[in-house]
Design an enzyme around this catalytic site. Structure first.
Site, PDB file in Angstrom:
ATOM      1  N   ASP A 133      34.936  56.269  54.664  1.00 55.90           N
ATOM      2  CA  ASP A 133      35.663  55.322  55.511  1.00 55.90           C
ATOM      3  C   ASP A 133      35.301  55.483  56.982  1.00 55.90           C
ATOM      4  O   ASP A 133      35.855  54.782  57.818  1.00 55.90           O
ATOM      5  CB  ASP A 133      37.186  55.576  55.418  1.00 55.90           C
ATOM      6  CG  ASP A 133      37.872  54.604  54.502  1.00 55.90           C
ATOM      7  OD1 ASP A 133      37.220  53.679  54.029  1.00 55.90           O
ATOM      8  OD2 ASP A 133      39.079  54.798  54.271  1.00 55.90           O
ATOM      9  N   CYS A 202      33.525  42.024  34.443  1.00 56.26           N
ATOM     10  CA  CYS A 202      34.821  41.353  34.458  1.00 56.26           C
ATOM     11  C   CYS A 202      34.871  40.252  33.395  1.00 56.26           C
ATOM     12  O   CYS A 202      35.952  39.930  32.893  1.00 56.26           O
ATOM     13  CB  CYS A 202      35.089  40.732  35.825  1.00 56.26           C
ATOM     14  SG  CYS A 202      35.444  41.952  37.102  1.00 56.26           S
ATOM     15  N   CYS A 205      37.843  37.451  32.515  1.00 53.53           N
ATOM     16  CA  CYS A 205      39.148  37.927  33.004  1.00 53.53           C
ATOM     17  C   CYS A 205      39.408  37.434  34.430  1.00 53.53           C
ATOM     18  O   CYS A 205      38.494  37.325  35.235  1.00 53.53           O
ATOM     19  CB  CYS A 205      39.167  39.459  32.968  1.00 53.53           C
ATOM     20  SG  CYS A 205      40.689  40.191  33.605  1.00 53.53           S
ATOM     21  N   CYS A 212      47.872  38.875  42.099  1.00 53.16           N
ATOM     22  CA  CYS A 212      48.036  39.263  43.514  1.00 53.16           C
ATOM     23  C   CYS A 212      49.259  38.546  44.110  1.00 53.16           C
ATOM     24  O   CYS A 212      49.305  37.315  44.148  1.00 53.16           O
ATOM     25  CB  CYS A 212      46.776  38.913  44.313  1.00 53.16           C
ATOM     26  SG  CYS A 212      47.022  39.213  46.084  1.00 53.16           S
ATOM     27  N   CYS A 228      46.258  40.621  52.401  1.00 52.97           N
ATOM     28  CA  CYS A 228      46.368  41.811  51.539  1.00 52.97           C
ATOM     29  C   CYS A 228      47.452  42.735  52.102  1.00 52.97           C
ATOM     30  O   CYS A 228      47.416  43.092  53.282  1.00 52.97           O
ATOM     31  CB  CYS A 228      45.031  42.533  51.457  1.00 52.97           C
ATOM     32  SG  CYS A 228      45.146  44.033  50.467  1.00 52.97           S
ATOM     33  N   CYS A 255      49.187  48.566  48.353  1.00 54.35           N
ATOM     34  CA  CYS A 255      49.553  47.797  47.156  1.00 54.35           C
ATOM     35  C   CYS A 255      48.543  48.124  46.061  1.00 54.35           C
ATOM     36  O   CYS A 255      47.364  48.363  46.347  1.00 54.35           O
ATOM     37  CB  CYS A 255      49.524  46.313  47.505  1.00 54.35           C
ATOM     38  SG  CYS A 255      49.503  45.193  46.087  1.00 54.35           S
ATOM     39  N   CYS A 262      44.373  45.569  35.938  1.00 55.46           N
ATOM     40  CA  CYS A 262      42.969  45.563  35.519  1.00 55.46           C
ATOM     41  C   CYS A 262      42.780  46.337  34.208  1.00 55.46           C
ATOM     42  O   CYS A 262      43.118  47.515  34.128  1.00 55.46           O
ATOM     43  CB  CYS A 262      42.099  46.171  36.610  1.00 55.46           C
ATOM     44  SG  CYS A 262      40.349  46.162  36.157  1.00 55.46           S
TER      45      CYS A 262
END
Ligand code: B12
Ligand code: SF4
Ligand code: SF4
Length: 405
Positions: A133, A202, A205, A212, A228, A255, A262
């Protein structure tokens, strides 16, 4: 060790021995999804995260960050907790990554050790820079290219065995090495990562997009940072837009919804047992800045700080009370905590408490009269313009409620 392929494999193994769950190496070069990143910024999806614009050009190639870099060594470490937390009226709902100690410190230490191990294995000094990060690098793309998985429709790097509850980090190395993909790579991903939707498992899906709560995933792999919940609860200094607040529900820090739904996380291994529970919502509201600093400075909650966490707790409490289903005693406790928070030192917390009172009283009209009186008194002594505005708006909501009562 002469053979560079064997050296690359030995470095991967050293990463696993140091506690990383997977690792892979890939030659440094241009970032393939940089165009996507620039479009994302151009469309304003970065919002107040202005450092993302400042770093935009550097992200085009890791060699703009470190001109000497020849290889990107990427690692992943899982953080999925063993058990969910018990949920009660006042329990704090926080992103799982915050359930353990600050991951930046842990990852950084491991990566530094890994760098020293690279030197030992190479038998020579190796210029290097570790990051978690902390550098302008598109970590998810580089992780995918290093064979650690794919970028899912929720925007997160998903490893087929480890899921997405992963911290990513890496080391830039001045050492020419061939690709040594991690165990999460599949078919073409090591060659053409992120180039098309086909580089994803994915399939059809859409669970994360549908789930969200704020509608932040506007298209596959395109997350609007302004919406977000991680942004208003972790990164922002102020209050989120009025329209967003009810959708943030009871999240107090980050969150996990797009990861909870998933399917790739269902069987992901867990890393640690239940960590110490964070304070309850009303405790965050009462925690003074000095005690907060002492206890939480070195945890993920240190980023929003005492005022930010009080703001988050107030918004969450307002939304929870508004959802109903509380017994009288608990509701009284919740409303009292919000009323007391009107006296906090931070304007952002006072403003959030005011909004939360207006919202909570829609479901708990019995608190309206007391709230109106105390809000009016708080407004009379308030000097901060944004907190004043919140109080005026909340008073207008309460007045309207009175008129319809
Ligand atoms: C800024 C930031 C945020 C912002 C913006 C989120 C976002 N989606 O970009 C906010 C504050 C909202 C945030 C939230 C979270 N974050 Co964050 N965040 C970052 C940070 C510092 C930079 C990311 C960035 O530049 N984003 C801008 C987008 C446009 O670029 P990008 O992410 O680099 O890459 C995109 C492209 O590569 C594209 N892409 C890839 N292939 C393809 C193919 C095609 C065809 C297309 C169209 C696009 C495409 O998909 C990626 C996602 O959009 C990174 C660390 C880092 N340096 O990378 C951590 C990081 C991404 N965050 C992380 C985490 C854990 C989170 C949260 C889960 C925290 C939480 N529980 O609340 C949420 C998840 C939100 C989500 N669904 O993405 C982890 C992700 C780990 C993982 N498994 O992927 C990272 C890598 C930090 C780390 N070192 O571990 N985050
Ligand atoms: S972390 Fe939450 S708010 Fe952010 S994109 Fe995922 S589900 Fe949406
Ligand atoms: S929930 Fe479904 S669409 Fe979203 S990232 Fe997971 S597998 Fe992909």
């Amino acid at each position: 060790m002469g053979d560079s392929q064997a050296l690359a494999q030995a470095i991967r193994q050293a990463a696993l021995d140091l506690g990383f769950d997977d690792a892979g190496l890939v030659p440094a070069g241009p970032t393939l999804t940089h165009g996507f990143y620039l479009d994302w910024l151009k469309d304003g999806l970065g919002g107040e995260l202005t450092y993302l614009t400042r770093h935009a050009e550097l992200k085009a190639d890791p060699r703009r960050v470190a001109p000497w870099a020849q290889t990107v060594l990427m690692t992943a470490r899982g953080y999925r907790p063993a058990a969910p937390r018990p949920e009660g009226n006042f329990s704090s709902r926080t992103a799982r990554y915050a359930w353990g100690p600050d991951y930046h410190l842990d990852m950084r230490e491991r990566l530094d050790r890994l760098g020293r191990e690279v030197e030992r294995l190479a038998g020579q000094p190796v210029r290097r820079r570790s990051f978690v990060d902390t550098a302008p690098l598109m970590e998810r793309e580089w992780a995918a290219r290093a064979g650690l998985g794919w970028v899912g429709k929720n925007g997160l790097l998903i490893h087929p065995r480890l899921g997405s509850y992963l911290f990513l980090g890496g080391v830039l190395l001045e050492l020419p090495l061939p690709s040594a993909p991690g165990s999460g790579g599949f078919s073409r991903s090591a060659e053409t990562p992120g180039a098309s939707q086909a580089d994803s498992r994915c399939g059809t899906c859409q669970a994360c997009i549908a789930a969200c709560p704020t509608g932040a995933i506007t298209a596959p792999r395109r997350v609007d940072a302004r919406r977000c919940i991680a942004t208003p609860t972790i990164e922002s200094k102020g209050l989120p837009p009025l329209e967003l607040r009810p959708h943030m529900g009871d999240w107090v820090f980050g969150c996990d919804v797009c990861q909870e739904v998933c399917p790739w996380n269902r069987k992901a291994p867990s890393r640690h047992g239940p960590a110490e529970d964070p304070p309850e919502l009303d405790r965050w509201l009462m925690l003074d800045p000095a005690s907060f600093q002492q206890r939480y400075r070195h945890t993920p909650y240190g980023r929003p700080g005492a005022g930010g966490m009080a703001r988050n707790a107030a918004l969450a409490l307002g939304n929870r009370l508004a959802a109903g289903g509380w017994d009288e005693l608990s509701a009284g406790r919740g409303l009292t905590a919000l009323l007391q928070a009107l006296g906090r030192a931070e304007p952002v917390a006072r403003g959030a408490a005011a909004w939360a009172l207006g919202r909570a009283c829609q479901a708990r009209p019995e608190g309206r009269v007391a709230a109106q009186g105390l809000l009016a008194a708080a407004l009379a002594r308030e000097s901060d313009p944004s907190a004043r505005q919140e109080m005026e708006q909340a008073l207008a909501v309460l007045k309207a409620l009175g008129a319809t009562a």
